[in-house]
Design a protein around this motif. Structure first.
Motif, PDB file in Angstrom:
ATOM      1  N   GLY A  52       0.826  -1.202   0.000  1.00 13.64           N
ATOM      2  CA  GLY A  52       0.000   0.000   0.000  1.00 13.64           C
ATOM      3  C   GLY A  52       0.857   1.248   0.000  1.00 13.64           C
ATOM      4  O   GLY A  52       2.091   1.179   0.067  1.00 13.64           O
ATOM      5  N   PRO A  53       0.208   2.403  -0.065  1.00 13.60           N
ATOM      6  CA  PRO A  53       0.978   3.649  -0.097  1.00 13.60           C
ATOM      7  C   PRO A  53       1.657   3.904   1.251  1.00 13.60           C
ATOM      8  O   PRO A  53       1.193   3.447   2.291  1.00 13.60           O
ATOM      9  CB  PRO A  53      -0.098   4.706  -0.376  1.00 13.60           C
ATOM     10  CG  PRO A  53      -1.361   4.113   0.117  1.00 13.60           C
ATOM     11  CD  PRO A  53      -1.223   2.635  -0.102  1.00 13.60           C
ATOM     12  N   TRP A  54       2.765   4.648   1.190  1.00 13.81           N
ATOM     13  CA  TRP A  54       3.451   5.037   2.402  1.00 13.81           C
ATOM     14  C   TRP A  54       4.081   6.406   2.177  1.00 13.81           C
ATOM     15  O   TRP A  54       4.234   6.851   1.045  1.00 13.81           O
ATOM     16  CB  TRP A  54       4.511   4.009   2.821  1.00 13.81           C
ATOM     17  CG  TRP A  54       5.595   3.788   1.820  1.00 13.81           C
ATOM     18  CD1 TRP A  54       5.560   2.956   0.747  1.00 13.81           C
ATOM     19  CD2 TRP A  54       6.874   4.429   1.782  1.00 13.81           C
ATOM     20  NE1 TRP A  54       6.744   3.031   0.049  1.00 13.81           N
ATOM     21  CE2 TRP A  54       7.566   3.934   0.669  1.00 13.81           C
ATOM     22  CE3 TRP A  54       7.495   5.369   2.587  1.00 13.81           C
ATOM     23  CZ2 TRP A  54       8.850   4.359   0.337  1.00 13.81           C
ATOM     24  CZ3 TRP A  54       8.773   5.789   2.264  1.00 13.81           C
ATOM     25  CH2 TRP A  54       9.436   5.270   1.152  1.00 13.81           C
ATOM     26  N   THR A  55       4.394   7.088   3.246  1.00 10.44           N
ATOM     27  CA  THR A  55       5.038   8.394   3.173  1.00 10.44           C
ATOM     28  C   THR A  55       5.857   8.586   4.441  1.00 10.44           C
ATOM     29  O   THR A  55       6.005   7.660   5.228  1.00 10.44           O
ATOM     30  CB  THR A  55       3.998   9.522   2.973  1.00 10.44           C
ATOM     31  OG1 THR A  55       4.675  10.731   2.635  1.00 10.44           O
ATOM     32  CG2 THR A  55       3.136   9.731   4.191  1.00 10.44           C
ATOM     33  N   THR A  56       6.393   9.772   4.630  1.00 14.25           N
ATOM     34  CA  THR A  56       7.185  10.060   5.826  1.00 14.25           C
ATOM     35  C   THR A  56       6.609  11.273   6.542  1.00 14.25           C
ATOM     36  O   THR A  56       5.883  12.073   5.955  1.00 14.25           O
ATOM     37  CB  THR A  56       8.656  10.347   5.476  1.00 14.25           C
ATOM     38  OG1 THR A  56       8.731  11.562   4.730  1.00 14.25           O
ATOM     39  CG2 THR A  56       9.282   9.202   4.701  1.00 14.25           C
ATOM     40  N   LEU A  57       6.973  11.414   7.794  1.00 17.83           N
ATOM     41  CA  LEU A  57       6.546  12.581   8.558  1.00 17.83           C
ATOM     42  C   LEU A  57       7.093  13.862   7.944  1.00 17.83           C
ATOM     43  O   LEU A  57       6.412  14.885   7.917  1.00 17.83           O
ATOM     44  CB  LEU A  57       7.009  12.463  10.013  1.00 17.83           C
ATOM     45  CG  LEU A  57       6.295  11.423  10.859  1.00 17.83           C
ATOM     46  CD1 LEU A  57       6.961  11.308  12.226  1.00 17.83           C
ATOM     47  CD2 LEU A  57       4.832  11.759  11.003  1.00 17.83           C
ATOM     48  N   ASP A  58       8.320  13.819   7.432  1.00 21.88           N
ATOM     49  CA  ASP A  58       8.911  15.000   6.797  1.00 21.88           C
ATOM     50  C   ASP A  58       8.105  15.439   5.575  1.00 21.88           C
ATOM     51  O   ASP A  58       7.921  16.634   5.356  1.00 21.88           O
ATOM     52  CB  ASP A  58      10.360  14.740   6.389  1.00 21.88           C
ATOM     53  CG  ASP A  58      11.309  14.712   7.575  1.00 21.88           C
ATOM     54  OD1 ASP A  58      10.951  15.260   8.641  1.00 21.88           O
ATOM     55  OD2 ASP A  58      12.401  14.130   7.435  1.00 21.88           O
ATOM     56  N   LEU A  59       7.631  14.481   4.773  1.00 26.22           N
ATOM     57  CA  LEU A  59       6.843  14.832   3.593  1.00 26.22           C
ATOM     58  C   LEU A  59       5.485  15.407   3.982  1.00 26.22           C
ATOM     59  O   LEU A  59       4.985  16.326   3.329  1.00 26.22           O
ATOM     60  CB  LEU A  59       6.678  13.623   2.677  1.00 26.22           C
ATOM     61  CG  LEU A  59       7.953  13.166   1.971  1.00 26.22           C
ATOM     62  CD1 LEU A  59       7.715  11.849   1.235  1.00 26.22           C
ATOM     63  CD2 LEU A  59       8.450  14.235   1.022  1.00 26.22           C
ATOM     64  N   ILE A  60       4.897  14.902   5.044  1.00 23.61           N
ATOM     65  CA  ILE A  60       3.630  15.464   5.525  1.00 23.61           C
ATOM     66  C   ILE A  60       3.859  16.871   6.070  1.00 23.61           C
ATOM     67  O   ILE A  60       3.100  17.798   5.768  1.00 23.61           O
ATOM     68  CB  ILE A  60       2.989  14.553   6.589  1.00 23.61           C
ATOM     69  CG1 ILE A  60       2.459  13.293   5.903  1.00 23.61           C
ATOM     70  CG2 ILE A  60       1.873  15.274   7.335  1.00 23.61           C
ATOM     71  CD1 ILE A  60       1.830  12.289   6.824  1.00 23.61           C
ATOM     72  N   ASN A  61       4.915  17.049   6.838  1.00 21.99           N
ATOM     73  CA  ASN A  61       5.231  18.378   7.362  1.00 21.99           C
ATOM     74  C   ASN A  61       5.518  19.364   6.235  1.00 21.99           C
ATOM     75  O   ASN A  61       5.096  20.518   6.291  1.00 21.99           O
ATOM     76  CB  ASN A  61       6.417  18.313   8.322  1.00 21.99           C
ATOM     77  CG  ASN A  61       6.041  17.692   9.646  1.00 21.99           C
ATOM     78  OD1 ASN A  61       4.886  17.707  10.052  1.00 21.99           O
ATOM     79  ND2 ASN A  61       7.027  17.135  10.326  1.00 21.99           N
ATOM     80  N   HIS A  62       6.233  18.926   5.214  1.00 23.54           N
ATOM     81  CA  HIS A  62       6.535  19.778   4.066  1.00 23.54           C
ATOM     82  C   HIS A  62       5.249  20.230   3.372  1.00 23.54           C
ATOM     83  O   HIS A  62       5.100  21.393   3.010  1.00 23.54           O
ATOM     84  CB  HIS A  62       7.448  19.046   3.085  1.00 23.54           C
ATOM     85  CG  HIS A  62       7.816  19.857   1.895  1.00 23.54           C
ATOM     86  ND1 HIS A  62       8.696  20.920   1.968  1.00 23.54           N
ATOM     87  CD2 HIS A  62       7.421  19.787   0.611  1.00 23.54           C
ATOM     88  CE1 HIS A  62       8.815  21.460   0.769  1.00 23.54           C
ATOM     89  NE2 HIS A  62       8.051  20.783  -0.072  1.00 23.54           N
ATOM     90  N   ALA A  63       4.305  19.317   3.204  1.00 23.38           N
ATOM     91  CA  ALA A  63       3.025  19.652   2.583  1.00 23.38           C
ATOM     92  C   ALA A  63       2.254  20.660   3.430  1.00 23.38           C
ATOM     93  O   ALA A  63       1.516  21.495   2.898  1.00 23.38           O
ATOM     94  CB  ALA A  63       2.176  18.399   2.369  1.00 23.38           C
ATOM     95  N   GLY A  64       2.445  20.610   4.741  1.00 18.58           N
ATOM     96  CA  GLY A  64       1.774  21.529   5.645  1.00 18.58           C
ATOM     97  C   GLY A  64       2.525  22.830   5.856  1.00 18.58           C
ATOM     98  O   GLY A  64       2.087  23.689   6.613  1.00 18.58           O
ATOM     99  N   GLY A  65       3.678  22.965   5.211  1.00 20.91           N
ATOM    100  CA  GLY A  65       4.449  24.199   5.328  1.00 20.91           C
ATOM    101  C   GLY A  65       5.355  24.263   6.543  1.00 20.91           C
ATOM    102  O   GLY A  65       5.895  25.309   6.863  1.00 20.91           O
ATOM    103  N   VAL A  66       5.538  23.126   7.201  1.00 13.36           N
ATOM    104  CA  VAL A  66       6.404  23.076   8.378  1.00 13.36           C
ATOM    105  C   VAL A  66       7.798  22.672   7.922  1.00 13.36           C
ATOM    106  O   VAL A  66       7.964  21.673   7.230  1.00 13.36           O
ATOM    107  CB  VAL A  66       5.880  22.050   9.413  1.00 13.36           C
ATOM    108  CG1 VAL A  66       6.811  21.954  10.608  1.00 13.36           C
ATOM    109  CG2 VAL A  66       4.475  22.411   9.829  1.00 13.36           C
ATOM    110  N   THR A  67       8.795  23.448   8.317  1.00  8.12           N
ATOM    111  CA  THR A  67      10.175  23.097   7.970  1.00  8.12           C
ATOM    112  C   THR A  67      10.906  22.691   9.237  1.00  8.12           C
ATOM    113  O   THR A  67      10.614  23.178  10.325  1.00  8.12           O
ATOM    114  CB  THR A  67      10.918  24.274   7.314  1.00  8.12           C
ATOM    115  OG1 THR A  67      10.905  25.388   8.213  1.00  8.12           O
ATOM    116  CG2 THR A  67      10.265  24.674   6.011  1.00  8.12           C
ATOM    117  N   SER A  68      11.864  21.822   9.086  1.00  7.67           N
ATOM    118  CA  SER A  68      12.622  21.358  10.246  1.00  7.67           C
ATOM    119  C   SER A  68      13.686  22.384  10.605  1.00  7.67           C
ATOM    120  O   SER A  68      14.181  23.127   9.764  1.00  7.67           O
ATOM    121  CB  SER A  68      13.259  20.004   9.962  1.00  7.67           C
ATOM    122  OG  SER A  68      14.243  20.132   8.968  1.00  7.67           O
TER     123      SER A  68
END
Length: 70
Positions: free
Chosen positions: A43-59
């Motif tokens: 199934g599909p998978w992603t990372t927390l960093d990619l979700i944060n990036h989509a939300g405009g959150v940068t590390s």
């Protein structure tokens, strides 16, 4: 077992987060929100960093400093 502690969100994690059960619904929901995902055998998978990036959150580690701080 969930891999969320390592930053990887599995299909089961994404089902729980989105509230959808069908693979196509989960994928459509994430894509509509700008989340980059990968399609794996289970199934599909992603990372927390990619979700944060989509939300405009940068590390904080990605923060760039100007030469003025030297």
């Amino acid at each position: 077992m969930s891999q969320a502690t390592t930053g990887v969100l599995t299909f089961q994690d994404l089902q729980h987060i989105t509230g959808y059960q069908r693979r196509s619904d989960v994928e459509r929901s994430l894509i509509a929100q700008g989340v980059r995902l990968f399609r794996g055998r289970t199934g599909p998978w992603t990372t927390l960093d990619l979700i944060n990036h989509a939300g405009g959150v940068t590390s904080a580690s990605a923060e760039r400093y100007d030469t003025d701080i030297l």
